[in-house]
Design a protein around this motif. Structure first.
Motif, mmCIF file in Angstrom:
data_model
loop_
_atom_site.group_PDB
_atom_site.id
_atom_site.type_symbol
_atom_site.label_atom_id
_atom_site.label_comp_id
_atom_site.label_asym_id
_atom_site.label_seq_id
_atom_site.Cartn_x
_atom_site.Cartn_y
_atom_site.Cartn_z
ATOM 1 N N VAL A 1 -49.122 53.277 46.257
ATOM 2 C CA VAL A 1 -49.128 54.225 45.135
ATOM 3 C C VAL A 1 -49.800 53.632 43.902
ATOM 4 N N ALA A 2 -50.206 52.346 44.003
ATOM 5 C CA ALA A 2 -50.901 51.701 42.884
ATOM 6 C C ALA A 2 -52.403 51.666 43.111
ATOM 7 N N THR A 3 -52.901 52.426 44.073
ATOM 8 C CA THR A 3 -54.343 52.401 44.327
ATOM 9 C C THR A 3 -55.109 52.778 43.060
ATOM 10 N N PRO A 4 -56.232 52.116 42.804
ATOM 11 C CA PRO A 4 -56.937 52.294 41.536
ATOM 12 C C PRO A 4 -57.868 53.497 41.512
ATOM 13 N N CYS A 5 -57.593 54.492 42.342
ATOM 14 C CA CYS A 5 -58.503 55.645 42.379
ATOM 15 C C CYS A 5 -58.678 56.309 41.012
ATOM 16 N N PRO A 6 -57.614 56.462 40.193
ATOM 17 C CA PRO A 6 -57.838 57.040 38.860
ATOM 18 C C PRO A 6 -58.854 56.249 38.048
ATOM 19 N N LEU B 1 -48.924 58.086 35.849
ATOM 20 C CA LEU B 1 -48.346 58.624 37.079
ATOM 21 C C LEU B 1 -48.169 57.531 38.137
ATOM 22 N N SER B 2 -49.166 56.630 38.231
ATOM 23 C CA SER B 2 -49.072 55.547 39.209
ATOM 24 C C SER B 2 -47.920 54.598 38.887
ATOM 25 N N LEU B 3 -47.744 54.298 37.615
ATOM 26 C CA LEU B 3 -46.638 53.417 37.225
ATOM 27 C C LEU B 3 -45.292 54.046 37.579
ATOM 28 N N GLY B 4 -45.157 55.350 37.331
ATOM 29 C CA GLY B 4 -43.913 56.026 37.699
ATOM 30 C C GLY B 4 -43.650 55.963 39.187
ATOM 31 N N LEU B 5 -44.687 56.200 39.997
ATOM 32 C CA LEU B 5 -44.535 56.136 41.447
ATOM 33 C C LEU B 5 -44.259 54.710 41.914
ATOM 34 N N MET B 6 -44.863 53.714 41.251
ATOM 35 C CA MET B 6 -44.629 52.321 41.622
ATOM 36 C C MET B 6 -43.166 51.929 41.421
ATOM 37 N N VAL B 7 -42.597 52.366 40.329
ATOM 38 C CA VAL B 7 -41.189 52.064 40.065
ATOM 39 C C VAL B 7 -40.312 52.693 41.140
ATOM 40 N N LEU B 8 -40.567 53.947 41.493
ATOM 41 C CA LEU B 8 -39.795 54.608 42.538
ATOM 42 C C LEU B 8 -39.983 53.916 43.891
ATOM 43 N N ALA B 9 -41.230 53.499 44.197
ATOM 44 C CA ALA B 9 -41.490 52.806 45.459
ATOM 45 C C ALA B 9 -40.815 51.445 45.489
ATOM 46 N N VAL C 1 -60.687 44.245 42.267
ATOM 47 C CA VAL C 1 -59.635 43.350 42.751
ATOM 48 C C VAL C 1 -58.474 44.151 43.337
ATOM 49 N N LEU C 2 -58.007 45.118 42.570
ATOM 50 C CA LEU C 2 -56.875 45.919 43.025
ATOM 51 C C LEU C 2 -57.271 46.800 44.202
ATOM 52 N N ALA C 3 -58.511 47.294 44.202
ATOM 53 C CA ALA C 3 -58.970 48.136 45.314
ATOM 54 C C ALA C 3 -58.966 47.344 46.610
ATOM 55 N N ILE C 4 -59.455 46.113 46.571
ATOM 56 C CA ILE C 4 -59.481 45.273 47.777
ATOM 57 C C ILE C 4 -58.067 44.982 48.253
ATOM 58 N N THR C 5 -57.197 44.642 47.301
ATOM 59 C CA THR C 5 -55.806 44.371 47.659
ATOM 60 C C THR C 5 -55.146 45.590 48.277
ATOM 61 N N ALA C 6 -55.425 46.775 47.710
ATOM 62 C CA ALA C 6 -54.831 48.011 48.218
ATOM 63 C C ALA C 6 -55.334 48.321 49.622
ATOM 64 N N ILE C 7 -56.617 48.062 49.881
ATOM 65 C CA ILE C 7 -57.170 48.307 51.222
ATOM 66 C C ILE C 7 -56.468 47.420 52.252
ATOM 67 N N VAL C 8 -56.356 46.135 51.947
ATOM 68 C CA VAL C 8 -55.712 45.201 52.878
ATOM 69 C C VAL C 8 -54.246 45.581 53.093
ATOM 70 N N ALA C 9 -53.558 45.960 51.994
ATOM 71 C CA ALA C 9 -52.138 46.308 52.113
ATOM 72 C C ALA C 9 -51.929 47.540 52.985
ATOM 73 N N THR C 10 -52.759 48.562 52.810
ATOM 74 C CA THR C 10 -52.604 49.774 53.612
ATOM 75 C C THR C 10 -52.914 49.504 55.082
ATOM 76 N N VAL C 11 -53.828 48.591 55.364
ATOM 77 C CA VAL C 11 -54.103 48.221 56.752
ATOM 78 C C VAL C 11 -52.891 47.532 57.364
ATOM 79 N N LEU C 12 -52.277 46.641 56.592
ATOM 80 C CA LEU C 12 -51.140 45.885 57.097
ATOM 81 C C LEU C 12 -49.931 46.775 57.397
ATOM 82 N N VAL C 13 -49.744 47.818 56.611
ATOM 83 C CA VAL C 13 -48.576 48.692 56.846
ATOM 84 C C VAL C 13 -48.938 49.884 57.724
ATOM 85 N N GLY C 14 -50.188 49.934 58.206
ATOM 86 C CA GLY C 14 -50.570 50.980 59.128
ATOM 87 C C GLY C 14 -50.947 52.305 58.503
#
Length: 643
Positions: free
Chosen positions: A278-283, A581-589, A68-81
Motif C-alpha cells: 500500500v506504500a507503492t509510489p504510484c502517486p 491516503l497511502s500513509l493511512g493505508l500503511m498504518v492500517l496494514a 528506490v521505493l518503486a524497486i523495493t515495492a516490486i521486490v516485496a510484491t513478488v515475495l508475497v505473491g
C-alpha cells in the motif's frame, strides 16, 4: 501506425509491460495462473534489476529519487505473491518515466531552423567587377559566381540581391543601401548605410541590389556568433530536478520505517510486504507527469507551446520577467504616427501626395504611407513619370505637380526651406516637397502593443514584481516605452551578448525572458524560462525558447505563467493526496487490518484518485473563466491606454 511504431521503439519497457499484461489476461482466462505469476514476477524482477543499475548510477552522482521505493515495492510484491500488483507498479514506473521523457524531449530540439536560416550561398563577383548593382547576373565588368558562404574570405567582393540575407560581415561598396537589421539588433525601422559603412551578416537587404566587401569569414561573422551564443547558453542551463523526487526520500524513509516496525512488532515478515504494497509510489510516479501533460495540453489550447513539465514548474516559481522591446512590447513594424503639413497643405492632402509618389518606391516605409492613406479612405493619384533614387527618395509627376518624397538631405536639394521634423527615439521621418517647396513631413514609429500595460499588470498580480527591459534600441526610445508599460529597469543599446550577461546577472530567480527575433535567441536560451513570440518572430527564437506563443498576443505570456502556477498547484495537491491516503493505508496494514491482496486493490483506488485529481490541470473551466475576465476588462484597458 508509424507513430505507434515510433512510440514502441522509444518506450520499449512500456510496450512490453502492456503486451505482457494482455498475454497474462489471456493465460488467466485459460486457467494458467501459475504461468501468469511466473511471467509477471520474472518480468518485474528484471525491471527492478534494470532500474537498480540506474539508481546506483544516480546515487554515485549524489541524487536519490522515487525509484528506490518503486524497486523495493516490486521486490516485496513478488515475495508475497502479489504478481498483479507487481505488473501494475512496473507499468506506473515505466509509464511515468515515459510521460516525463516525452515532455522533456520537447525541450531538446536542435537548432535546425536557426542553422537553415544562416546564409548558405554567397554571390562572389569576379576580379573585374564594378559596383553597378542594377543587374542580378553581373556588374558589367565581372561575372557572378555562387559559392558556399563558408568559402568567402575577407576582401572578396559580394553581390547581395534584393531581399536577400547578407552572408558574411562586410563593408558597403555601393553608394548607399537600406538593410533590415531587426532580427539582429531589435531596431524595427530600416537602417540606411553609406559606402564604407559596416554591414552585418544576417541582416536583410532592401529592394535594391547592393555590393559589399567581406571583412570576415562566415565563422567569424555576427550571425554565427549568435548561433554560438545560443548553443553555449543552452548547455549552461542547470537540469530541473523532478518534482516527485523532492518527496521521494522522506516518503521512502517513512514507508520503510513503518514496514520495518510492523515486522519487528508483529514478528511476521509478511507484514513488511503488506505495508509496502500500500506504500507503492504510484502517486509520486504518475500524478506529476499526468498534471504536467494536462497543463501542456491546456497551454496548447491557448496557443502556447510549453516544452516540458520542468518549464511549467519554472514558470510557477518565477520572480523576475525580462522583455525585449521591438516586436514584443511593440508591434515590430513601422506605422504612421503623425502627419505634419506645412502652411498651405492639410494632412489629407500631404498624405495623398506622399502615398501617390510612394507607389513607385521600394522603400520599406512606402507600404506604411500607402496603408495610412487607404485607412483614411483617400484616393491615390496616378503618375505620368516616376523616378526612384535608391535609399534617397522618389520623384513623381502627379498631374501638374512634381512631388518629391524621401530623406531630408534629398528633399533639401529641391526645397531649401525643408526643416527636420521633431521626432523621438525610435521614430523616422520622411519629407515631402511639391514643385520645389517644402510641403511637410510624415513621422513613422513602432507603436506599443495595446495589451502591453495589462500584461505587465497581470504578471505583477501573479507575483512577478521585478520587471526589466533589454533592447538594442537607443535609451530615449527604451525609456519612453518602459514608462508607458510600467517597467522598472531598462538597459538599452544591447548586443545579444550584453543581453545574455544581463540576464545571468539578475538576482531574483527564476527569470523569464520574453522576446522574438534572432538577436533574442541566445538570451531566451540562457534564461530560466525563455518565452518566444513565435507568431511573427524568427524561428531561431522559437527553437531556443522553452515556451512559444503561437498567437500574436502578448497577454499569453501572463497566461503561460498562470497555467504553470495552476499545474504545479494541482500536481502538488495530487502528490500530497496520494501520500496522505497511502500513509493511512500503511498504518492500517501495519496493524494487520489489510491483507496484501486487498492492499493492492486499495492502492489502485489511491492511484485512481490521484490521477483524476491531476487531470484537473487540463483546466477547461478555468480557461473559460479567464476568457470571461478578459472580455470584461477590455474596455477599461483600452480606456487606460488612450489616456
Amino acid at each position: 501506425m508509424s507513430s505507434l511504431v515510433a512510440a514502441v521503439r522509444r518506450y520499449p519497457l512500456v510496450a512490453t509491460t502492456v503486451l505482457l499484461g494482455l498475454i497474462g489476461a489471456v493465460l488467466a482466462l485459460g486457467g494458467q495462473t501459475d504461468a501468469v505469476r511466473w511471467l509477471f514476477s520474472g518480468f518485474g524482477l528484471l525491471v527492478a534489476g534494470y532500474e537498480t543499475i540506474g539508481m546506483v548510477r544516480r546515487l554515485l552522482r549524489g541524487t536519490l529519487g522515487v525509484d528506490v521505493l518503486a524497486i523495493t515495492a516490486i521486490v516485496a510484491t513478488v515475495l508475497v505473491g502479489e504478481y498483479v500488483a507487481t505488473l501494475i507498479i512496473v507499468l506506473m514506473l515505466t509509464g511515468g518515466a515515459a510521460l516525463e521523457d516525452f515532455a522533456v524531449n520537447r525541450a531538446k530540439r536542435e537548432l535546425d531552423a536557426l542553422l537553415r536560416r544562416a546564409p548558405q550561398i554567397a554571390h562572389r563577383l569576379g576580379a573585374g567587377a564594378g559596383t553597378d548593382t542594377d543587374t542580378d547576373t553581373d556588374t558589367g565588368n565581372g561575372e557572378v559566381e555562387d559559392v558556399p558562404a563558408t568559402d568567402v574570405r575577407p576582401g572578396d567582393l559580394l553581390l547581395v540581391r534584393p531581399a536577400e540575407i547578407v552572408p558574411v560581415d562586410g563593408a558597403l561598396v555601393s553608394v548607399s543601401a537600406v538593410f533590415d537589421e531587426s532580427s539582429l539588433t531589435g531596431e524595427s525601422l530600416p537602417v540606411e548605410r553609406e559606402a564604407g559603412d559596416a554591414v552585418l551578416s544576417g541582416s536583410i537587404n532592401g529592394q535594391a541590389a547592393a555590393t559589399i566587401r567581406a571583412t570576415a569569414t562566415a565563422a567569424d561573422s555576427q550571425y554565427q556568433q549568435i548561433i554560438a551564443l545560443v548553443e553555449e547558453a543552452s548547455a549552461s542551463k542547470a537540469p530541473v530536478v523532478r518534482l516527485a523526487d523532492r518527496y521521494a526520500v522522506p516518503f521512502t524513509a517513512v514507508s520503510l520505517s513503518i514496514a520495518a516496525l510492523a515486522w519487528i512488532v508483529s514478528g511476521d515478515p509478511a507484514r513488511f510486504a503488506e505495508v509496502l504494497v500500500v506504500a507503492t509510489p504510484c502517486p509520486l510516479l504518475i500524478s506529476a507527469p499526468v498534471a504536467f501533460m494536462g497543463g501542456m495540453s491546456r497551454a496548447a489550447r491557448n496557443g502556447i507551446i510549453v516544452k516540458g513539465g520542468g518549464v511549467l514548474e519554472m514558470l510557477s516559481r518565477a520572480k523576475t520577467v525580462v522583455f525585449d522591446k521591438t516586436g514584443t512590447l511593440t508591434h515590430g513594424s513601422p506605422t504612421i504616427a503623425r502627419v505634419l503639413p506645412e502652411p498651405g497643405f492639410d494632412e489629407d492632402e500631404l498624405l495623398v501626395l506622399a502615398a501617390s509618389a510612394e507607389q513607385y518606391s521600394s522603400h520599406v516605409l512606402a507600404a506604411s504611407v500607402i496603408a495610412a492613406a487607404q485607412t483614411r479612405g483617400l484616393e491615390l493619384i496616378g503618375s505620368e513619370t516616376a523616378n526612384e533614387v535608391p535609399a534617397h527618395g522618389v520623384v513623381a509627376r502627379l498631374g501638374a505637380r512634381e512631388v518629391t518624397v524621401g530623406k531630408l538631405s534629398f528633399i533639401r536639394e529641391r526645397a531649401t526651406d525643408a526643416v527636420a521634423a521633431p521626432i523621438e527615439g525610435g521614430e523616422l521621418a520622411i519629407y515631402i516637397a511639391v514643385d520645389g517647396r517644402f510641403a511637410g513631413s510624415i513621422v513613422a514609429s513602432d507603436t506599443l502593443r495595446e495589451n502591453a500595460p495589462q500584461t505587465l499588470a497581470d504578471l505583477r498580480a501573479l507575483g512577478l514584481r521585478d520587471t526589466v527591459m533589454l533592447t538594442g534600441d537607443a535609451r530615449p526610445t527604451a525609456e519612453h516605452i518602459a514608462a508607458l508599460v510600467g517597467i522598472e529597469q531598462v538597459q538599452a543599446d544591447c548586443l545579444p551578448a550584453d543581453k545574455v550577461n544581463a540576464v545571468r546577472g539578475l538576482a531574483h530567480r527564476p527569470v523569464i525572458m520574453v522576446g522574438d527575433g534572432v538577436n533574442d535567441a541566445p538570451v531566451l536560451a540562457v534564461a530560466d524560462v525563455g518565452i518566444a513570440m513565435g507568431a511573427r518572430g524568427a524561428t531561431a527564437a522559437s527553437e531556443s525558447a522553452d515556451v512559444v506563443i503561437l498567437i500574436d498576443d502578448l497577454t499569453r505570456a501572463a497566461r503561460a505563467v498562470a497555467i504553470g502556477q495552476d499545474t504545479i498547484r494541482i500536481a502538488l495537491q495530487s502528490i500530497w493526496l496520494g501520500i496522505a491516503l497511502s500513509l493511512g493505508l500503511m498504518v492500517l496494514a501495519a496493524f494487520g487490518f489489510i491483507p496484501a491482496t486487498a492492499g493492492a486493490l486499495l492502492q489502485e483506488f489511491v492511484d485512481l484518485a490521484t490521477i483524476l485529481n491531476a487531470l484537473r490541470a487540463i483546466g477547461g473551466r478555468r480557461d473559460a473563466s479567464v476568457q470571461a475576465q478578459i472580455a470584461a476588462r477590455k474596455p477599461a484597458a483600452a480606456g487606460a491606454l488612450s489616456r
